[in-house]
Scaffold this active site. Structure first.
Site, PDB file in Angstrom:
ATOM      1  N   HIS A 151       0.871  -1.179   0.000  1.00  0.00           N
ATOM      2  CA  HIS A 151       0.000   0.000   0.000  1.00  0.00           C
ATOM      3  C   HIS A 151       0.911   1.233   0.000  1.00  0.00           C
ATOM      4  O   HIS A 151       2.014   1.190   0.548  1.00  0.00           O
ATOM      5  CB  HIS A 151      -0.832  -0.051   1.290  1.00  0.00           C
ATOM      6  CG  HIS A 151      -1.909   0.971   1.403  1.00  0.00           C
ATOM      7  ND1 HIS A 151      -1.658   2.295   1.694  1.00  0.00           N
ATOM      8  CD2 HIS A 151      -3.261   0.872   1.292  1.00  0.00           C
ATOM      9  CE1 HIS A 151      -2.804   2.953   1.750  1.00  0.00           C
ATOM     10  NE2 HIS A 151      -3.792   2.122   1.511  1.00  0.00           N
ATOM     11  N   ASP A 226       3.196  -4.263   7.991  1.00  0.00           N
ATOM     12  CA  ASP A 226       1.924  -3.554   7.839  1.00  0.00           C
ATOM     13  C   ASP A 226       0.807  -4.584   8.061  1.00  0.00           C
ATOM     14  O   ASP A 226       0.510  -5.384   7.178  1.00  0.00           O
ATOM     15  CB  ASP A 226       1.846  -2.946   6.438  1.00  0.00           C
ATOM     16  CG  ASP A 226       0.474  -2.343   6.139  1.00  0.00           C
ATOM     17  OD1 ASP A 226      -0.417  -2.399   7.023  1.00  0.00           O
ATOM     18  OD2 ASP A 226       0.293  -1.819   5.029  1.00  0.00           O
ATOM     19  N   GLN A 229      -4.364  -5.250   7.235  1.00  0.00           N
ATOM     20  CA  GLN A 229      -5.324  -6.150   6.606  1.00  0.00           C
ATOM     21  C   GLN A 229      -5.313  -7.526   7.258  1.00  0.00           C
ATOM     22  O   GLN A 229      -6.037  -8.421   6.809  1.00  0.00           O
ATOM     23  CB  GLN A 229      -5.028  -6.285   5.099  1.00  0.00           C
ATOM     24  CG  GLN A 229      -5.115  -4.988   4.327  1.00  0.00           C
ATOM     25  CD  GLN A 229      -6.546  -4.460   4.181  1.00  0.00           C
ATOM     26  OE1 GLN A 229      -7.517  -5.182   4.366  1.00  0.00           O
ATOM     27  NE2 GLN A 229      -6.677  -3.178   3.873  1.00  0.00           N
ATOM     28  N   LYS A 252     -10.285  -0.137  10.437  1.00  0.00           N
ATOM     29  CA  LYS A 252     -10.431  -1.340   9.616  1.00  0.00           C
ATOM     30  C   LYS A 252     -10.803  -2.547  10.470  1.00  0.00           C
ATOM     31  O   LYS A 252     -10.971  -3.647   9.959  1.00  0.00           O
ATOM     32  CB  LYS A 252      -9.133  -1.620   8.870  1.00  0.00           C
ATOM     33  CG  LYS A 252      -8.804  -0.596   7.781  1.00  0.00           C
ATOM     34  CD  LYS A 252      -7.675  -1.087   6.909  1.00  0.00           C
ATOM     35  CE  LYS A 252      -6.970   0.022   6.146  1.00  0.00           C
ATOM     36  NZ  LYS A 252      -7.769   0.647   5.108  1.00  0.00           N
ATOM     37  N   CYS A 392      -4.756   2.403  -3.665  1.00  0.00           N
ATOM     38  CA  CYS A 392      -3.517   2.879  -3.031  1.00  0.00           C
ATOM     39  C   CYS A 392      -2.377   1.878  -3.209  1.00  0.00           C
ATOM     40  O   CYS A 392      -1.506   1.754  -2.345  1.00  0.00           O
ATOM     41  CB  CYS A 392      -3.697   3.212  -1.557  1.00  0.00           C
ATOM     42  SG  CYS A 392      -4.904   4.498  -1.256  1.00  0.00           S
TER      43      CYS A 392
END
Lengths: 436, 157
Positions: A151, A226, A229, A252, A392
């Site tokens: 991202h 990261d 997700q 999220k 993104c």
């Protein structure tokens, strides 16, 4: 003090979904999921990868906090200040527990993007912060490594860090199947940090974290994960993964926007210079100069977001009450159904893995003869909210020679019939644009 | 159904059979524009004879709205003066940014009136404007990056 109302009370399963999750009961907590859009179409929300919806329990908790306990945290000695600080810190500890960490390892930020920027700017600042911070200093000849599936949030800050310091940015490529190409790059002694996603927000790909961490350690490089997700969608234990830093976002994972989390191994957070400076983050201030508080306070300058932290704590309670294992199994089943359903639609190409092995619930695709924007428009007219564009992750799209994809992404509240509505909607978009 | 209001037959026709597609020479100004939210791109060239637009050629990657809008644009500006083209653009921008509340100027916009439905979808407005932004920029660059240095810069207001 209780600001978390009854998040654990729900979900005596009646098995509304074949996966075992009582989605009917879950959906009753998300008022927005029962609204209609466009021409009285029931909303089918398949954009949780961008932001998830929030259950009543999270909204209630924020309101209850503000109506009964609101005060600036970590300052003041009155009762409200005590209660607010307790609520804020209790939330930190519950969020930490979710990812196998402890409170001291967790810094609250505005969002995951700020968490990554915090690390990059702390590394920049280390050049002038004093010799004790030298281990974080980058310069010409040093390398930062990312991947082609990141991202923008886990790419642009590293580009900027390299630009500021003279270090070089390198990256692992992506295979045609949407997997990380581990052969595309060799780390070296020059590699100071490796930053990578835990799950591609476009393809759902879960890279081999263990191997990436092993390679980074072999050359003495730090790692940053990261986890935006992954944390909302299944069990994640950050210390077990062995990464040095990780970030994830409140909005999220059923929580409020305006709050994110930076996890760092304590030894590193203790050794790292601050990014933002000011109130709250100090140990001692004199006109001539100041010393800093230990982490996490060192990285939380100013009055922090408080009701958001409390809300995120309750979002974590909600996820735990449902069960991260069960959420993962449910979303895996939805993803399988989506991949199978879309495979039956001629002219649909999935960008990324077409099986659910090491893969999460983001499903991006292109439709021959129908641009992603147009397919998304047809889906929208049917009540389906999907993301269209590059999500993104522009370089990843360029890697596949495409400008835009349609992305469906799932969360615990999605159902099999919603997946079927997606597949039917893709058929309809082909029909509408006269593509057979 | 709302969808048909947005995707008028004229739009779909232009999408399937775009007018003046491809990049041609000579040209006097060129622009590359990209829509940062979706990655759609257009490279567009204008050729002038004095103050008159003699050709608009383009290479575009994008959705039906952006492709069709660029195709219609060429119909509206080729053979007209730069000044007239810019006032047509103004009418188009006014309509497309009007959230469906602006009565389109049918005389000025001709086929482009078909895009009135797009105005109700704010997320698609940029798609409809991509080609026009490229046209405006290309005209501004006349004399700067063209294949034919003879053409002097024009007054594009």
């Amino acid at each position: 003090m209780t600001v978390a109302p009854e998040a654990g009370r729900m979900l005596a399963s009646t098995g509304a979904e074949p996966t075992g999750l009582d989605t009917e009961k879950i959906r009753a907590d998300f008022a927005i999921l029962s609204r209609t859009v466009r021409e009285q179409r029931p909303l089918v929300y398949l954009d949780s990868g961008a932001t998830s919806q929030r259950p009543r329990q999270v909204l209630d908790a924020e309101r209850a906090f503000l109506e009964h306990h609101n005060a600036a945290v970590h300052r003041g000695a009155h009762q409200l200040a005590e209660e607010a600080t307790d609520a804020y810190e209790a939330a930190r500890s519950r969020i930490a527990e979710l990812v196998g960490a402890t409170s001291d390892d967790l810094v609250f930020t505005k969002n995951a993007t700020e968490g990554i920027n915090l690390v990059t700017y702390a590394m920049s600042n280390s050049a002038t912060a004093g010799p004790e911070f030298a281990r974080f200093t980058l310069g010409p000849g040093d390398e930062v490594v990312v991947t082609e599936m990141e991202h923008h949030a886990n790419l642009v800050p590293w580009q900027e860090l390299c630009r500021r310091t003279g270090a070089t940015l390198r990256w692992y490529g992506v295979t045609d199947q949407g997997r990380l190409d581990l052969d595309s790059l060799r780390l070296s002694e020059a590699t100071k940090l490796v930053a990578f996603t835990h799950q591609s927000n476009v393809m759902g790909t879960v890279p081999p974290v263990d191997e990436l961490v092993r390679r980074a350690r072999e050359v003495g490089a730090l790692t940053l994960l990261d986890a935006c997700q992954s944390v909302p969608h299944g069990p994640v234990n950050l210390p077990d993964l062995g990464v040095d830093f990780a970030v994830f976002s409140g909005h999220k994972m059923l929580g409020p926007s305006g709050i994110g989390v930076l996890y760092g191994r304590r030894e590193l957070l203790e050794a790292m210079p601050p990014f933002l400076t000011g109130g709250s983050m100090i140990e001692m201030v004199r006109m001539e100069g100041s010393s800093y508080a230990p982490p996490p306070q060192r990285f939380e300058a100013g009055v922090p977001m408080t009701s958001q932290a409390v809300g995120l704590g309750v979002a974590v309670d909600y996820l735990n009450a449902v069960g991260m294992d069960r959420i993962a199994a449910h979303e895996r089943s939805l993803t399988e159904r989506a991949l199978a359903g879309l495979a039956e639609v001629g002219g649909v190409h999935i960008i990324g893995p077409t099986d659910t092995e090491h893969r999460g619930g983001a499903v991006s695709f292109v439709v021959d003869g129908v641009h992603a924007h147009d397919a998304g428009q047809v889906l929208d007219s049917l009540g389906l909210a999907v993301r269209v564009g590059h999500h993104c992750a522009w370089p990843l799209h360029r890697r596949f020679g495409i400008a835009a994809t349609v992305r469906a992404s799932f969360a615990l509240y999605n159902t099999e019939s919603e997946v079927d509505a997606l597949v039917a909607g893709v058929h309809e978009s082909k029909r509408f644009f006269g593509v057979s | 159904m709302q969808l048909q209001q947005m995707y008028q037959e004229i739009i779909l026709d232009h999408y399937r059979n775009p007018h003046r597609q491809g990049l041609r020479e000579p040209f006097h100004g060129e622009s590359f524009q990209v829509n940062p939210t979706c990655g759609d791109e257009v490279t567009l060239r204008v050729a002038l004879d004095g103050d008159t637009v003699t050709d608009v050629s383009y290479d575009a990657m994008g959705c039906s709205i952006s492709q069709a809008a660029t195709s219609v644009l060429t119909d509206l500006v080729v053979g007209r003066t730069v000044g007239d083209s810019m006032s047509t653009m103004d009418s188009f921008v006014e309509m497309i940014q009007g959230r469906g509340q602006v009565e389109p100027d049918e005389d000025a916009l001709s086929d482009a009136v078909a895009f009135a439905g797009v105005a109700k979808y704010p997320a698609r407005v940029k798609c409809a404007l991509l080609g026009w932004m490229a046209f405006k920029d290309a005209v501004g660059r006349v004399g700067e990056n063209g294949s034919d240095a003879e053409q002097p810069p024009v007054e594009a207001r």
